[in-house]
Design an enzyme around this catalytic site. Structure first.
Site, short mmCIF file in Angstrom:
data_model
loop_
_atom_site.label_atom_id
_atom_site.label_comp_id
_atom_site.label_asym_id
_atom_site.label_seq_id
_atom_site.Cartn_x
_atom_site.Cartn_y
_atom_site.Cartn_z
N THR A 222 23.01 -33.60 3.89
CA THR A 222 21.57 -33.71 4.19
C THR A 222 21.46 -35.21 4.53
O THR A 222 21.64 -36.07 3.41
CB THR A 222 20.55 -33.50 2.80
N ARG B 201 9.48 -27.80 -1.73
CA ARG B 201 9.67 -27.21 -2.84
C ARG B 201 9.44 -28.19 -4.05
O ARG B 201 9.06 -27.74 -4.98
CB ARG B 201 11.29 -26.81 -2.83
N LYS C 248 15.54 -29.56 7.17
CA LYS C 248 16.22 -29.76 5.88
C LYS C 248 15.45 -30.64 4.87
O LYS C 248 15.06 -29.97 3.62
CB LYS C 248 17.69 -30.15 6.07
N CYS D 198 19.82 -32.43 -4.68
CA CYS D 198 18.96 -32.17 -3.53
C CYS D 198 17.37 -32.45 -3.60
O CYS D 198 16.94 -33.39 -3.18
CB CYS D 198 19.20 -30.76 -2.97
N ARG E 282 11.38 -23.66 -20.38
CA ARG E 282 11.67 -22.78 -19.22
C ARG E 282 10.72 -21.43 -19.52
O ARG E 282 11.23 -20.50 -18.79
CB ARG E 282 13.12 -22.65 -18.90
N1 NAD Z 1 24.84 -29.33 -3.79
C1 NAD Z 1 24.06 -28.58 -3.34
O1 NAD Z 1 23.38 -27.36 -3.69
C2 NAD Z 1 23.48 -28.88 -1.90
C3 NAD Z 1 22.80 -27.97 -1.18
C4 NAD Z 1 22.47 -28.15 0.10
C5 NAD Z 1 22.98 -29.36 0.67
N2 NAD Z 1 23.58 -30.14 -0.11
C6 NAD Z 1 24.05 -31.49 0.60
O2 NAD Z 1 25.32 -31.60 1.01
C7 NAD Z 1 26.01 -32.70 0.84
C8 NAD Z 1 27.16 -32.67 -0.18
O3 NAD Z 1 26.75 -32.26 -1.40
P1 NAD Z 1 27.58 -31.73 -2.60
O4 NAD Z 1 26.70 -31.13 -3.52
O5 NAD Z 1 28.59 -30.85 -2.12
O6 NAD Z 1 28.23 -33.11 -2.98
P2 NAD Z 1 29.36 -33.23 -3.87
O7 NAD Z 1 29.37 -34.81 -4.58
O8 NAD Z 1 29.65 -32.12 -4.86
O9 NAD Z 1 30.74 -33.38 -2.90
C9 NAD Z 1 30.87 -34.31 -2.12
C10 NAD Z 1 32.37 -34.57 -2.19
O10 NAD Z 1 32.67 -35.42 -0.93
C11 NAD Z 1 33.79 -36.21 -1.55
N3 NAD Z 1 33.89 -37.61 -0.68
C12 NAD Z 1 33.03 -38.75 -0.87
N4 NAD Z 1 33.16 -39.60 0.08
C13 NAD Z 1 34.23 -39.11 0.72
C14 NAD Z 1 35.05 -39.73 1.73
N5 NAD Z 1 34.70 -40.92 2.44
N6 NAD Z 1 35.94 -38.80 2.35
C15 NAD Z 1 36.19 -37.79 1.77
N7 NAD Z 1 35.70 -37.27 0.86
C16 NAD Z 1 34.59 -37.84 0.22
C17 NAD Z 1 33.67 -36.57 -3.07
O11 NAD Z 1 34.67 -36.92 -3.85
C18 NAD Z 1 33.00 -35.18 -3.47
O12 NAD Z 1 34.16 -34.31 -3.75
C19 NAD Z 1 24.94 -33.53 0.26
O13 NAD Z 1 24.30 -34.42 1.39
C20 NAD Z 1 23.80 -32.78 -0.05
O14 NAD Z 1 22.70 -33.39 0.04
C21 NAD Z 1 24.11 -30.27 -1.32
#
Ligand code: NAD
Length: 446
Positions: free
Chosen positions: A136, A229, A222, A276, A419
């Protein structure tokens, strides 16, 4: 390779895929594309995560139906592997980027992970490859951060030498795989043709609408959907505060309001957390930085939702006072430390804010969470000698709380429910001083 050739390669599942960042989003995405028949490489900076994944073990705890099994299958069958090394990306035709994109204390995006991923990817980017940012991002980030870093680092031009898209994820922890395959997606391409190539890819794992768009639309949708929400929850929380003051009950009010046509009032609660909802409204706000657009709703909603843990402290201190106990020195058990039910995700957890506040006021705090390492164990045991229990997360385990045993274990029977997870009437019958967020206190009600 032309976009048409790439699309054909994708359709034949011969394109080599990569996912950068194997977290809550990237890992299930990688596993689903592997299941669809692709050779998938995951690049992840955390070596222990890489090792665990290559051993077929999911690093994601909590209730995540099907993920551990799918991951194990795909790793065993050799379709999915992880590495910490960007060199391995040289031969990849499609690269998805799923790194974290948080904001700092000043609500400014922290794109360190995104920049690092793009900077390391650019020199090894294959000519003709398709790069898709799934993380995002604030509106305009594709144009101002992603495109320049890839072009400068690779010496190639987008839409000529490689292709670029933004396809934000809509998943929620607890339903990662189901969400990924069943929720529609906005597919933002650098050109309409790129969007069509992206649709050919996502069609292989998504059984829902894939809406072609441009970058700015994808970025806006997004961040707007999560700001929406946040604003809705803030409204429910504000109505909860109004109900508390007026002797009403937001839980009943909400139910009856939603019987009126076109009303979809959200649930109030003890706070909003996760990676998020607390930060995506700020990403949206960042998009208009420097422009003459007044921003009122987004910061107000954030302030209301961020204030809920403090409000829980206020309720707790009033409930304890009713029992003749002062918050300073009281033993308080906090139920739930993850930000979401049945998840181990503690990012931006409202419970963390609550615990800090309680400790600063001199309370003796214990925390229980069935999914968070170091906080597990028997709830009743954790409640031994407690003056109050504060329920912050509606984990499944708490729906089956043994109230009589809990009451027997506690020194003072104060139960504050953030909750509405507990049957309040029953709790009161059992002798609890039961308070729930958004409803008049027992004293005011009587
Ligand atoms: N978690 C959710 O429910 C959700 C839902 C929709 C969108 N998103 C979006 O998706 C994206 C990821 O979220 P997430 O929850 O999976 O985050 P996360 O922190 O769980 O995962 C990110 C991963 O990327 C790795 N990482 C960081 N820098 C890196 C690099 N340079 N090279 C390789 N790996 C690297 C981290 O070590 C980590 O394991 C964010 O932008 C978030 O806003 C998340």
């Amino acid at each position: 390779m032309s976009l048409n050739d790439l699309t054909e390669k994708i359709t034949r599942r011969e394109a080599k895929l990569a996912v950068i960042g194997l977290g809550y989003v990237g890992l299930p995405v990688a596993a689903l594309f592997a299941k669809a028949g692709f050779d998938v490489l995951g690049v992840e900076i955390k070596q222990e995560r890489v090792d665990k994944i290559n051993a077929g073990l999911s690093p994601i705890e909590g209730e995540e139906p099907g993920l551990a099994q799918l991951l194990a299958e795909q790793v065993t069958q050799g379709r999915l592997r992880a590495a910490a090394d960007y060199e391995t990306l040289r031969e990849r035709d499609v690269i998805l980027i799923d790194v974290e994109t948080p904001v700092d204390d000043q609500h400014i995006p922290r794109y360190e992970a995104l920049r690092a991923a793009l900077t390391q990817l650019a020199p090894v980017l294959k000519r003709g490859a398709l790069v898709i940012v799934e993380s995002t991002i604030a509106p305009r980030t594709m144009d101002t951060v992603v495109r320049p870093l890839l072009e400068e680092g690779s010496g190639m031009r987008v839409n000529r030498d490689f292709y670029l898209g933004n396809c934000p994820e809509r998943v929620m922890p607890g339903r990662l795989l189901t969400n990924l395959s069943s929720l529609s997606r906005v597919v933002g391409g650098g050109t309409p043709e790129t969007a069509q190539a992206m649709i050919a890819l996502y069609r292989l794992i998504v059984q829902a609408d894939l809406d072609a768009a441009d970058w700015i639309t994808a970025e806006l949708v997004k961040t707007v959907e999560n700001a929406y929400r946040d604003v809705q929850i803030a409204f429910a929380n504000e109505v909860g505060l109004i109900c508390e003051a007026l002797g009403g009950d937001v839980w009943t009010v909400r139910e009856l309001v939603n019987k009126s046509p076109q009303r979809h009032m959200h649930l109030p609660g003890a706070g909003v957390g996760g990676h998020c909802i607390p930060k995506d409204p700020w990403l949206l706000a960042h998009g208009i930085q420097g422009m003459d657009v007044p921003l009122r709703m987004v910061p107000t909603a954030r302030a209301i939702n961020d204030g809920m843990p403090a409000h829980m402290v206020d309720l707790l201190s009033k409930a304890l006072a009713q029992a003749g106990v002062s918050l300073a020195g009281a033993r308080v058990l906090v139920l739930g430390y993850a930000y979401l039910e049945n998840s181990d995700d503690t990012r931006n957890s409202p419970s963390a804010v609550l615990v800090r506040l309680l400790e600063s006021l001199g309370a003796d705090v214990r925390i229980h969470d069935p999914y968070v390492e170091g906080m597990q164990g028997d709830v009743v045991e954790a409640a031994q000698g407690a003056d109050a229990v504060v329920l912050m997360v509606r984990h499944q385990a708490y729906n089956a709380l043994d109230l009589p045993q809990l009451r027997a274990a506690m020194r003072t029977p104060v139960l504050v429910d953030g909750r509405k997870a507990v049957d309040g009437r029953r709790a009161r019958e059992l002798g609890f001083l039961y308070w729930v967020v958004g409803a008049a206190s027992p004293a005011a009600a009587s």
